[in-house]
Design a protein around this motif. Structure first.
Motif, PDB file in Angstrom:
ATOM      1  N   LEU A  60      82.952  71.494   5.726  1.00 33.26           N
ATOM      2  CA  LEU A  60      83.633  70.268   6.152  1.00 33.26           C
ATOM      3  C   LEU A  60      83.975  69.462   4.911  1.00 33.26           C
ATOM      4  CD1 LEU A  60      84.279  67.939   8.289  1.00 33.26           C
ATOM      5  CD2 LEU A  60      81.866  67.326   8.095  1.00 33.26           C
ATOM      6  N   ILE A  61      85.084  68.734   4.974  1.00 31.48           N
ATOM      7  CA  ILE A  61      85.408  67.770   3.921  1.00 31.48           C
ATOM      8  C   ILE A  61      85.481  66.389   4.559  1.00 31.48           C
ATOM      9  CG2 ILE A  61      87.100  66.964   2.241  1.00 31.48           C
ATOM     10  CD1 ILE A  61      87.900  69.745   1.657  1.00 31.48           C
ATOM     11  N   ILE A  62      84.722  65.454   3.997  1.00 35.31           N
ATOM     12  CA  ILE A  62      84.778  64.053   4.408  1.00 35.31           C
ATOM     13  C   ILE A  62      85.663  63.349   3.383  1.00 35.31           C
ATOM     14  CG2 ILE A  62      83.472  61.935   4.767  1.00 35.31           C
ATOM     15  CD1 ILE A  62      81.036  63.710   5.417  1.00 35.31           C
ATOM     16  N   VAL A  63      86.720  62.694   3.860  1.00 34.13           N
ATOM     17  CA  VAL A  63      87.732  62.135   2.967  1.00 34.13           C
ATOM     18  C   VAL A  63      87.919  60.640   3.202  1.00 34.13           C
ATOM     19  CG1 VAL A  63      90.168  62.260   2.278  1.00 34.13           C
ATOM     20  CG2 VAL A  63      88.980  64.329   2.974  1.00 34.13           C
TER      21      VAL A  63
ATOM     22  N   LEU B  89      95.590  70.734   1.775  1.00 36.92           N
ATOM     23  CA  LEU B  89      94.586  71.608   2.390  1.00 36.92           C
ATOM     24  C   LEU B  89      95.188  72.415   3.529  1.00 36.92           C
ATOM     25  CD1 LEU B  89      91.561  69.130   2.525  1.00 36.92           C
ATOM     26  CD2 LEU B  89      91.761  71.139   1.043  1.00 36.92           C
ATOM     27  N   ARG B  90      96.026  71.774   4.337  1.00 37.08           N
ATOM     28  CA  ARG B  90      96.620  72.460   5.484  1.00 37.08           C
ATOM     29  C   ARG B  90      97.645  73.523   5.066  1.00 37.08           C
ATOM     30  NH1 ARG B  90      92.616  71.498   7.504  1.00 37.08           N
ATOM     31  NH2 ARG B  90      92.210  70.078   9.208  1.00 37.08           N
ATOM     32  N   LEU B  91      98.260  73.357   3.913  1.00 30.85           N
ATOM     33  CA  LEU B  91      99.266  74.319   3.446  1.00 30.85           C
ATOM     34  C   LEU B  91      98.665  75.548   2.764  1.00 30.85           C
ATOM     35  CD1 LEU B  91     101.993  71.873   2.086  1.00 30.85           C
ATOM     36  CD2 LEU B  91     102.061  73.238   4.188  1.00 30.85           C
ATOM     37  N   SER B  92      97.408  75.466   2.361  1.00 31.97           N
ATOM     38  CA  SER B  92      96.757  76.581   1.680  1.00 31.97           C
ATOM     39  C   SER B  92      96.082  77.499   2.697  1.00 31.97           C
ATOM     40  CB  SER B  92      95.697  76.059   0.705  1.00 31.97           C
ATOM     41  OG  SER B  92      94.894  77.127   0.241  1.00 31.97           O
TER      42      SER B  92
ATOM     43  N   SER C 201      93.375  76.050   5.312  1.00 29.50           N
ATOM     44  CA  SER C 201      94.216  75.537   6.402  1.00 29.50           C
ATOM     45  C   SER C 201      93.446  75.205   7.681  1.00 29.50           C
ATOM     46  CB  SER C 201      95.340  76.525   6.716  1.00 29.50           C
ATOM     47  OG  SER C 201      94.801  77.745   7.191  1.00 29.50           O
ATOM     48  N   THR C 202      92.330  75.866   7.918  1.00 24.59           N
ATOM     49  CA  THR C 202      91.553  75.613   9.138  1.00 24.59           C
ATOM     50  C   THR C 202      90.292  74.797   8.874  1.00 24.59           C
ATOM     51  OG1 THR C 202      90.331  77.685   8.918  1.00 24.59           O
ATOM     52  CG2 THR C 202      92.368  77.736  10.224  1.00 24.59           C
ATOM     53  N   LEU C 203      90.133  74.324   7.671  1.00 20.71           N
ATOM     54  CA  LEU C 203      88.952  73.562   7.280  1.00 20.71           C
ATOM     55  C   LEU C 203      88.888  72.234   8.034  1.00 20.71           C
ATOM     56  CD1 LEU C 203      86.621  73.442   5.155  1.00 20.71           C
ATOM     57  CD2 LEU C 203      88.251  72.308   3.663  1.00 20.71           C
ATOM     58  N   PRO C 204      87.757  71.913   8.659  1.00 20.08           N
ATOM     59  CA  PRO C 204      87.640  70.605   9.312  1.00 20.08           C
ATOM     60  C   PRO C 204      87.653  69.483   8.269  1.00 20.08           C
ATOM     61  CG  PRO C 204      85.848  72.064   9.998  1.00 20.08           C
ATOM     62  CD  PRO C 204      86.571  72.736   8.876  1.00 20.08           C
ATOM     63  N   VAL C 205      88.387  68.420   8.591  1.00 14.30           N
ATOM     64  CA  VAL C 205      88.494  67.258   7.709  1.00 14.30           C
ATOM     65  C   VAL C 205      88.142  66.018   8.522  1.00 14.30           C
ATOM     66  CG1 VAL C 205      90.049  65.849   6.298  1.00 14.30           C
ATOM     67  CG2 VAL C 205      90.299  68.344   6.314  1.00 14.30           C
TER      68      VAL C 205
ATOM     69  N   GLY D 239      93.611  68.588  15.599  1.00 10.84           N
ATOM     70  CA  GLY D 239      92.518  69.254  16.307  1.00 10.84           C
ATOM     71  C   GLY D 239      91.410  69.700  15.373  1.00 10.84           C
ATOM     72  N   ARG D 240      91.685  69.744  14.080  1.00 12.32           N
ATOM     73  CA  ARG D 240      90.684  70.066  13.055  1.00 12.32           C
ATOM     74  C   ARG D 240      90.514  68.873  12.117  1.00 12.32           C
ATOM     75  NH1 ARG D 240      87.858  74.263  13.856  1.00 12.32           N
ATOM     76  NH2 ARG D 240      87.722  74.832  11.698  1.00 12.32           N
ATOM     77  N   THR D 241      91.128  67.753  12.513  1.00 10.27           N
ATOM     78  CA  THR D 241      91.093  66.533  11.716  1.00 10.27           C
ATOM     79  C   THR D 241      90.501  65.423  12.571  1.00 10.27           C
ATOM     80  OG1 THR D 241      93.063  67.271  10.539  1.00 10.27           O
ATOM     81  CG2 THR D 241      92.491  64.942  10.339  1.00 10.27           C
ATOM     82  N   TYR D 242      89.538  64.712  12.012  1.00 11.81           N
ATOM     83  CA  TYR D 242      88.779  63.712  12.754  1.00 11.81           C
ATOM     84  C   TYR D 242      88.825  62.385  12.011  1.00 11.81           C
ATOM     85  CZ  TYR D 242      86.987  68.049  14.698  1.00 11.81           C
ATOM     86  OH  TYR D 242      86.889  69.294  15.259  1.00 11.81           O
ATOM     87  N   PHE D 243      88.455  61.314  12.701  1.00 10.40           N
ATOM     88  CA  PHE D 243      88.491  59.974  12.128  1.00 10.40           C
ATOM     89  C   PHE D 243      87.252  59.194  12.539  1.00 10.40           C
ATOM     90  CE2 PHE D 243      89.358  55.463  12.539  1.00 10.40           C
ATOM     91  CZ  PHE D 243      89.865  55.157  11.292  1.00 10.40           C
ATOM     92  N   LEU D 244      86.720  58.427  11.590  1.00 11.55           N
ATOM     93  CA  LEU D 244      85.620  57.513  11.853  1.00 11.55           C
ATOM     94  C   LEU D 244      85.869  56.271  11.009  1.00 11.55           C
ATOM     95  CD1 LEU D 244      83.095  57.534  13.635  1.00 11.55           C
ATOM     96  CD2 LEU D 244      81.836  58.489  11.721  1.00 11.55           C
ATOM     97  N   ALA D 245      85.822  55.098  11.650  1.00 16.18           N
ATOM     98  CA  ALA D 245      86.114  53.849  10.955  1.00 16.18           C
ATOM     99  C   ALA D 245      84.927  53.382  10.119  1.00 16.18           C
ATOM    100  CB  ALA D 245      86.492  52.767  11.971  1.00 16.18           C
ATOM    101  N   LYS D 246      85.233  52.882   8.916  1.00 13.49           N
ATOM    102  CA  LYS D 246      84.230  52.239   8.068  1.00 13.49           C
ATOM    103  C   LYS D 246      84.135  50.780   8.504  1.00 13.49           C
ATOM    104  CE  LYS D 246      85.147  54.698   3.705  1.00 13.49           C
ATOM    105  NZ  LYS D 246      85.685  54.486   2.358  1.00 13.49           N
ATOM    106  N   PRO D 247      83.008  50.167   8.432  1.00 15.07           N
ATOM    107  CA  PRO D 247      81.722  50.766   8.059  1.00 15.07           C
ATOM    108  C   PRO D 247      81.190  51.607   9.213  1.00 15.07           C
ATOM    109  CG  PRO D 247      81.398  48.470   8.640  1.00 15.07           C
ATOM    110  CD  PRO D 247      82.882  48.727   8.713  1.00 15.07           C
ATOM    111  N   VAL D 248      80.444  52.629   8.872  1.00 13.66           N
ATOM    112  CA  VAL D 248      79.898  53.534   9.880  1.00 13.66           C
ATOM    113  C   VAL D 248      78.386  53.626   9.681  1.00 13.66           C
ATOM    114  CG1 VAL D 248      80.346  55.553   8.422  1.00 13.66           C
ATOM    115  CG2 VAL D 248      80.068  55.850  10.872  1.00 13.66           C
ATOM    116  N   GLY D 249      77.675  53.660  10.790  1.00 12.35           N
ATOM    117  CA  GLY D 249      76.227  53.799  10.725  1.00 12.35           C
ATOM    118  C   GLY D 249      75.837  55.242  10.448  1.00 12.35           C
ATOM    119  N   PRO D 250      74.690  55.457   9.814  1.00 13.69           N
ATOM    120  CA  PRO D 250      74.243  56.818   9.499  1.00 13.69           C
ATOM    121  C   PRO D 250      74.123  57.712  10.728  1.00 13.69           C
ATOM    122  CG  PRO D 250      72.758  55.180   8.546  1.00 13.69           C
ATOM    123  CD  PRO D 250      73.767  54.444   9.353  1.00 13.69           C
TER     124      PRO D 250
END
Length: 133
Positions: free
Chosen positions: A48-51, A67-70, A74-78, A97-108
């Motif tokens: 997974l990559i957290i960005v 990442l998606r073009l390589s 290309s299927t790596l979760p982000v 569908g392989r890309t997710y979002f979480l708003a900052k600030p975020v709890g552990p």
């Protein structure tokens, strides 16, 4: 042990996320910009990559597109962590569908729960099918 890449411009937050991942049984590698992240992802494919969406040297959207073009990534979760609203990111990022979002600030706890969910989904989609056996 699965390795998660953390691509975050704030070194303190990157270290906190890395420590949290370690406590949860994951390895991690930290990059401070998109160029470093691309180099790391070519050396070893993470689980997974957290960005951070607002990265220097190319930005999170640019990294995601690369990442998606390589074929290698290309299927790596982000997972995007950002103070920018998801609706704002959706203008520049394809939530495929392989890309997710979480708003900052975020709890552990919220972060670890979403990471576990993403990794579980990725393992399930990568597992060989046993149908028809």
């Amino acid at each position: 042990m699965e390795t998660v890449f953390i691509v975050e411009r704030d070194p303190v937050l990157a270290a906190e996320i890395s420590q949290l991942l370690l406590q949860a049984g994951h390895g991690s590698r930290i990059a401070s910009d998109a160029v470093q992240a691309q180099t790391l992802s070519r050396q070893k494919r993470p689980a997974l990559i957290i960005v951070d969406a607002q990265l220097p040297a190319g930005g999170g959207a640019s990294l995601h597109k690369t990442l998606r073009l390589s074929p290698q990534t290309s299927t790596l979760p982000v997972l995007f962590l950002s103070s920018v609203a998801e609706s704002g990111l959706a203008k520049t990022i394809d939530f495929d569908g392989r890309t997710y979002f979480l708003a900052k600030p975020v709890g552990p706890r919220d972060l670890l729960e979403l990471i576990a969910q993403i990794l579980d989904e990725d393992r399930a989609s990568s597992a060989p099918s046993t149908a028809g056996r």
